[in-house]
Design a protein around this motif. Structure first.
Motif, PDB file in Angstrom:
ATOM      1  N   GLY A  54     -10.914  -7.841  28.800  1.00  0.00           N
ATOM      2  CA  GLY A  54     -10.280  -8.191  30.062  1.00  0.00           C
ATOM      3  C   GLY A  54      -9.090  -7.338  30.421  1.00  0.00           C
ATOM      4  N   GLY A  55      -8.718  -6.431  29.519  1.00  0.00           N
ATOM      5  CA  GLY A  55      -7.620  -5.515  29.812  1.00  0.00           C
ATOM      6  C   GLY A  55      -6.266  -5.939  29.259  1.00  0.00           C
ATOM      7  N   SER A  56      -6.209  -7.050  28.538  1.00  0.00           N
ATOM      8  CA  SER A  56      -4.950  -7.444  27.911  1.00  0.00           C
ATOM      9  C   SER A  56      -4.631  -6.484  26.778  1.00  0.00           C
ATOM     10  N   THR A  57      -3.347  -6.205  26.620  1.00  0.00           N
ATOM     11  CA  THR A  57      -2.943  -5.215  25.619  1.00  0.00           C
ATOM     12  C   THR A  57      -1.901  -5.775  24.671  1.00  0.00           C
ATOM     13  N   ASN A  58      -1.829  -5.152  23.503  1.00  0.00           N
ATOM     14  CA  ASN A  58      -0.870  -5.544  22.488  1.00  0.00           C
ATOM     15  C   ASN A  58      -0.504  -4.311  21.680  1.00  0.00           C
ATOM     16  N   TYR A  59       0.754  -4.266  21.207  1.00  0.00           N
ATOM     17  CA  TYR A  59       1.236  -3.089  20.478  1.00  0.00           C
ATOM     18  C   TYR A  59       2.076  -3.493  19.279  1.00  0.00           C
ATOM     19  N   VAL A  60       2.045  -2.651  18.265  1.00  0.00           N
ATOM     20  CA  VAL A  60       2.992  -2.817  17.167  1.00  0.00           C
ATOM     21  C   VAL A  60       4.377  -2.494  17.716  1.00  0.00           C
ATOM     22  N   ASP A  61       5.399  -3.160  17.179  1.00  0.00           N
ATOM     23  CA  ASP A  61       6.742  -3.011  17.734  1.00  0.00           C
ATOM     24  C   ASP A  61       7.216  -1.556  17.773  1.00  0.00           C
ATOM     25  N   SER A  62       6.841  -0.777  16.776  1.00  0.00           N
ATOM     26  CA  SER A  62       7.358   0.588  16.663  1.00  0.00           C
ATOM     27  C   SER A  62       6.892   1.517  17.787  1.00  0.00           C
ATOM     28  N   VAL A  63       5.856   1.125  18.533  1.00  0.00           N
ATOM     29  CA  VAL A  63       5.359   1.998  19.605  1.00  0.00           C
ATOM     30  C   VAL A  63       5.528   1.380  20.994  1.00  0.00           C
ATOM     31  N   LYS A  64       6.027   0.155  21.047  1.00  0.00           N
ATOM     32  CA  LYS A  64       6.206  -0.497  22.347  1.00  0.00           C
ATOM     33  C   LYS A  64       7.138   0.322  23.229  1.00  0.00           C
ATOM     34  N   GLY A  65       6.739   0.490  24.485  1.00  0.00           N
ATOM     35  CA  GLY A  65       7.523   1.267  25.426  1.00  0.00           C
ATOM     36  C   GLY A  65       7.247   2.754  25.365  1.00  0.00           C
TER      37      GLY A  65
END
Length: 120
Positions: A54-65
């Motif tokens: 559905g296009g929801s995303t998630n990231y490890v903290d070290s790469v967020k932003g």
């Protein structure tokens, strides 16, 4: 049979950008979650990011932003845009995908990996 092929890795200076691609091909009915993982030399393979069907995303903290995952369903391809790269991002990057094949059987597939090297 389903294949995943990663591309787009290379050598870049710190602060630079790369865009990785993960292209799926073969007997595909649908592609559900796709993930990027990375493995630095001498370390375990770690999860980096996920994008759902559905296009929801998630990231490890070290790469967020800094990293952005996206998908083009028409091309069966998922991208990882990596900006503001740091030397600690150096690793082999792998994608995996939960794929339903044309026989309606679901399996997880991995690509062969693409090397990302960030110089300081």
């Amino acid at each position: 049979q389903v294949q995943l092929v990663e591309s787009g890795g290379g050598l870049v200076q710190a602060g630079g950008s790369l865009r990785l691609s993960c292209a799926a091909s073969g007997s595909i009915f649908s592609i559900n979650d796709v993930q990027w993982h990375r493995q630095a030399p001498g370390k375990q393979r770690d999860w980096v990011s996920t994008i759902t069907s559905g296009g929801s995303t998630n990231y490890v903290d070290s790469v967020k932003g800094r990293f952005t995952i996206s998908r083009d369903n028409a091309k069966n391809t998922v991208y990882l845009q990596m900006n503001s790269l740091k030397p600690e991002d150096t690793a082999v990057y792998y994608c995996n995908a939960r794929v339903v094949n044309t026989a309606r059987s679901q399996s997880i597939y991995w690509g062969q990996g693409t090397q990302v090297t960030v110089s300081s």
